[in-house]
Design a protein around this motif. Structure first.
Motif, PDB file in Angstrom:
ATOM      1  N   ARG A 109      38.574-110.551 -32.023  1.00 23.68           N
ATOM      2  CA  ARG A 109      38.691-111.744 -32.877  1.00 23.68           C
ATOM      3  C   ARG A 109      39.500-111.445 -34.139  1.00 23.68           C
ATOM      4  O   ARG A 109      40.298-112.266 -34.582  1.00 23.68           O
ATOM      5  CB  ARG A 109      37.303-112.267 -33.241  1.00 23.68           C
ATOM      6  N   LEU A 110      39.270-110.278 -34.718  1.00 25.91           N
ATOM      7  CA  LEU A 110      40.022-109.915 -35.915  1.00 25.91           C
ATOM      8  C   LEU A 110      41.510-109.796 -35.621  1.00 25.91           C
ATOM      9  O   LEU A 110      42.357-110.250 -36.401  1.00 25.91           O
ATOM     10  CB  LEU A 110      39.489-108.605 -36.487  1.00 25.91           C
ATOM     11  N   ILE A 111      41.832-109.210 -34.480  1.00 23.06           N
ATOM     12  CA  ILE A 111      43.240-109.053 -34.109  1.00 23.06           C
ATOM     13  C   ILE A 111      43.885-110.403 -33.848  1.00 23.06           C
ATOM     14  O   ILE A 111      45.012-110.673 -34.278  1.00 23.06           O
ATOM     15  CB  ILE A 111      43.366-108.139 -32.876  1.00 23.06           C
ATOM     16  N   SER A 112      43.177-111.302 -33.142  1.00 21.91           N
ATOM     17  CA  SER A 112      43.769-112.575 -32.728  1.00 21.91           C
ATOM     18  C   SER A 112      44.136-113.476 -33.897  1.00 21.91           C
ATOM     19  O   SER A 112      44.998-114.350 -33.756  1.00 21.91           O
ATOM     20  CB  SER A 112      42.809-113.313 -31.793  1.00 21.91           C
ATOM     21  N   GLN A 113      43.500-113.291 -35.061  1.00 21.80           N
ATOM     22  CA  GLN A 113      43.839-114.129 -36.211  1.00 21.80           C
ATOM     23  C   GLN A 113      44.638-113.364 -37.262  1.00 21.80           C
ATOM     24  O   GLN A 113      44.888-113.874 -38.356  1.00 21.80           O
ATOM     25  CB  GLN A 113      42.567-114.728 -36.829  1.00 21.80           C
ATOM     26  N   GLY A 170      43.002-113.051 -45.056  1.00 17.27           N
ATOM     27  CA  GLY A 170      42.913-113.635 -43.721  1.00 17.27           C
ATOM     28  C   GLY A 170      41.771-114.620 -43.619  1.00 17.27           C
ATOM     29  O   GLY A 170      40.897-114.702 -44.484  1.00 17.27           O
ATOM     30  N   TRP A 171      41.768-115.371 -42.526  1.00 21.62           N
ATOM     31  CA  TRP A 171      40.750-116.410 -42.327  1.00 21.62           C
ATOM     32  C   TRP A 171      39.351-115.800 -42.251  1.00 21.62           C
ATOM     33  O   TRP A 171      38.432-116.244 -42.950  1.00 21.62           O
ATOM     34  CB  TRP A 171      41.061-117.179 -41.039  1.00 21.62           C
ATOM     35  N   TYR A 172      39.177-114.778 -41.427  1.00 19.29           N
ATOM     36  CA  TYR A 172      37.864-114.162 -41.305  1.00 19.29           C
ATOM     37  C   TYR A 172      37.469-113.440 -42.592  1.00 19.29           C
ATOM     38  O   TYR A 172      36.285-113.357 -42.930  1.00 19.29           O
ATOM     39  CB  TYR A 172      37.845-113.182 -40.130  1.00 19.29           C
ATOM     40  N   HIS A 438      48.363-121.430 -37.081  1.00 16.12           N
ATOM     41  CA  HIS A 438      47.879-121.923 -38.376  1.00 16.12           C
ATOM     42  C   HIS A 438      46.907-120.943 -39.035  1.00 16.12           C
ATOM     43  O   HIS A 438      46.571-121.119 -40.215  1.00 16.12           O
ATOM     44  CB  HIS A 438      47.212-123.291 -38.193  1.00 16.12           C
ATOM     45  N   PHE A 439      46.456-119.932 -38.285  1.00 16.62           N
ATOM     46  CA  PHE A 439      45.563-118.930 -38.864  1.00 16.62           C
ATOM     47  C   PHE A 439      46.175-118.270 -40.100  1.00 16.62           C
ATOM     48  O   PHE A 439      45.468-117.898 -41.032  1.00 16.62           O
ATOM     49  CB  PHE A 439      45.258-117.841 -37.839  1.00 16.62           C
ATOM     50  N   GLU A 440      47.477-118.103 -40.108  1.00 18.95           N
ATOM     51  CA  GLU A 440      48.128-117.406 -41.221  1.00 18.95           C
ATOM     52  C   GLU A 440      48.161-118.255 -42.486  1.00 18.95           C
ATOM     53  O   GLU A 440      48.101-117.718 -43.604  1.00 18.95           O
ATOM     54  CB  GLU A 440      49.551-117.015 -40.827  1.00 18.95           C
ATOM     55  N   PHE A 441      48.231-119.573 -42.337  1.00 16.95           N
ATOM     56  CA  PHE A 441      48.503-120.438 -43.486  1.00 16.95           C
ATOM     57  C   PHE A 441      47.269-121.149 -44.037  1.00 16.95           C
ATOM     58  O   PHE A 441      47.213-121.427 -45.238  1.00 16.95           O
ATOM     59  CB  PHE A 441      49.579-121.453 -43.097  1.00 16.95           C
ATOM     60  N   MET A 442      46.309-121.436 -43.191  1.00  9.72           N
ATOM     61  CA  MET A 442      45.110-122.131 -43.675  1.00  9.72           C
ATOM     62  C   MET A 442      44.382-121.366 -44.773  1.00  9.72           C
ATOM     63  O   MET A 442      44.005-121.955 -45.797  1.00  9.72           O
ATOM     64  CB  MET A 442      44.177-122.431 -42.494  1.00  9.72           C
ATOM     65  N   PRO A 443      44.141-120.053 -44.609  1.00 11.37           N
ATOM     66  CA  PRO A 443      43.432-119.353 -45.691  1.00 11.37           C
ATOM     67  C   PRO A 443      44.217-119.278 -46.993  1.00 11.37           C
ATOM     68  O   PRO A 443      43.624-119.093 -48.062  1.00 11.37           O
ATOM     69  CB  PRO A 443      43.189-117.955 -45.097  1.00 11.37           C
TER      70      PRO A 443
END
Length: 490
Positions: A109-113, A170-172, A438-443
């Protein structure tokens, strides 16, 4: 005798220095002892060996090993096997929730985002590069709008304890920092505002207090024996209720808890009474383990503190999903930052994304799903064409404003052909949905507001009350001035 000696000597010389030979397909001369020739011969021999012969050799070796084992060795082997079985059944190291699976799942999960993963596929797939560029362009367009929204937005003090010092988190990482802040406030000050999401009973009381429309709640119970007796005595569900009915545990909000059960019909319920009674008791004593997420060490103590509870909820209307070719409840899970909706995740396809401009991003093939290369959806375009999105964004933003929360996911049901049937389902303050490029930009939207302090701190009359006690109907909540119309009434 002399002849025998000479023959023996010639044989000995032949063994020490074999004659040169010629390959049929190579005019060059070489010796048997040549390394390249040895490799060639070895590969040829291995190739010619059949799988059956190899299998026989393996079996023979295993049998020899077993025969050579003493009773002590057999005892230790049996003990090892028993230990592995116990560890698998109890998810200690092996098993679907064992240590190995937990570590592998969290790492995946950490890698995928991560930005590394997202950028890697842009070099492999033109579709992935186009998806990433679209996500970046969308962020560039939305960012100033969110900055403006945040400057007018009042944040409840509970959410300001999150310690963020960089914009490119990052998101997480952002969710973990929030979880840490909630844990520290619970341990240090006894604050339980996290119950706005982690306690479903409190969540629905918040929705009902603020007059949000939800699927019908038939009742909430804090005694498991009373609930079971009333359920099977036909006292928990009113006569003529619509089925199916959904059983939910208030203290179990994580999907990994598998605590929601659909009661298909009155007949199904009574036919499966023994199974349901067992299921209810198991979930009553079960405590959430957010093992799939990196923030589990902070979240688990919070959910452990919750008192068990049960609720029964009625159904929502079905819509035709022309992607899956079936009738289902269509749900949009809206991510809000600083009181403004950014995008929604839809429950058709895999990680389908709906943007504010009406774009619906789907990943219909395994390859597209792997590399994050979306296609504009030809399916379920009625979400955009019937005017659902405007109502979805507004409803999600209204809930976020009352909560005074910097980030929240609001889950909303919609009905094809009836935009006014919009209904809140649940919320999440630790979303594990897949947001692809969008994982890169939302956080960044979330973090920048904290780092640059875009927001206003809420200092109204209810600032000392928990988030789940905020009440718009009494004008005792953040952002009253930003809510132009009241929430949809039941």
């Amino acid at each position: 005798n002399l002849a025998d000696d000479l023959s023996h000597r010639d044989s000995h010389i032949a063994m020490k220095d074999p004659p040169r030979r010629r390959r049929p397909d190579n005019p060059d001369m070489e010796k048997h002892g040549d390394k390249s020739s040895a490799k060639f011969v070895t590969r040829s021999s291995t190739t010619r060996a059949s799988f059956a012969q190899r299998g026989q050799l393996v079996v023979q070796r295993v049998v020899l090993i077993m025969r050579s084992m003493t009773r002590k060795h057999l005892f230790l082997l049996a003990l090892l096997c028993c230990g592995l079985v116990v560890m698998h059944q109890n998810n200690i190291i092996l098993g679907h929730r064992g240590l190995i699976v937990k570590k592998a799942t969290n790492l995946s999960r950490l890698i995928s985002q991560s930005q590394f993963y997202l950028h890697f596929w842009t070099f492999i797939s033109p579709g992935a590069a186009a998806s990433w560029q679209k996500a970046k362009d969308y962020y560039d367009k939305q960012r100033p709008l969110f900055e403006k929204a945040a400057q007018e937005f009042e944040v409840h003090p509970y959410w300001l304890k999150t310690k963020i010092n960089r914009i490119d988190a990052g998101w997480y990482e952002m969710i973990t920092l929030r979880a840490k802040a909630m844990y520290e406030q619970y341990k240090g000050e006894g604050k339980e505002d996290f119950r706005i999401e982690k306690d479903k009973c409190e969540m629905y009381r918040f929705f009902n207090r603020n007059k949000f429309r939800t699927a019908k709640i038939h009742g909430i119970w804090d005694n498991v024996d009373k609930f079971s007796d009333e359920l099977f005595a036909d006292k928990a569900i009113p006569p003529n209720s619509s089925w199916p009915i959904f059983f939910k545990c208030c203290h179990l909000t994580q999907g990994s808890s598998e605590s929601t059960r659909m009661l298909k019909s009155y007949e199904w319920l009574h036919k499966n009474e023994k199974q349901m009674r067992k299921f209810v008791k198991e979930k009553w004593i079960y405590r959430a383990d957010d093992w799939e997420r990196p923030w589990a060490n902070y979240m688990n103590p919070l959910t452990d503190s919750l008192k068990p509870g049960i609720l029964l909820q009625g159904p929502y209307k079905l819509s035709y999903d022309d992607m899956a070719k079936e009738n289902k409840v269509v749900e949009l899970k809206v991510e809000c930052f600083w009181g403004r909706a950014y995008l929604a995740s839809a429950n058709f396809g895999r990680d389908t994304i709906v943007l504010r401009d009406g774009s619906i991003e789907v990943y219909p093939t395994n390859w597209q799903s792997r590399v994050n290369a979306h296609t504009e959806s030809p399916w379920n375009t009625w979400i955009r064409e019937e005017g659902h999105l405007e109502k979805v964004w507004k409803l999600a933003e209204t809930a976020a404003k009352i909560m005074g929360i910097d980030q929240v996911r609001i889950d909303i049901f919609i009905k094809k052909g009836d935009p006014d049937a919009i209904t809140i389902n649940e919320n999440s303050i630790s979303s594990g949905m897949g947001y692809r490029s969008h994982f890169e930009f939302m956080p960044k939207i979330w973090a920048e507001g904290h780092v640059k302090k875009w927001y206003k701190e809420y200092k109204g009359a209810s600032a000392n009350l928990p988030v789940y006690m905020q009440d718009y109907t009494k004008r005792a909540c953040p952002n009253v001035n930003l809510i132009n119309s009241p929430p949809p009434y039941v």
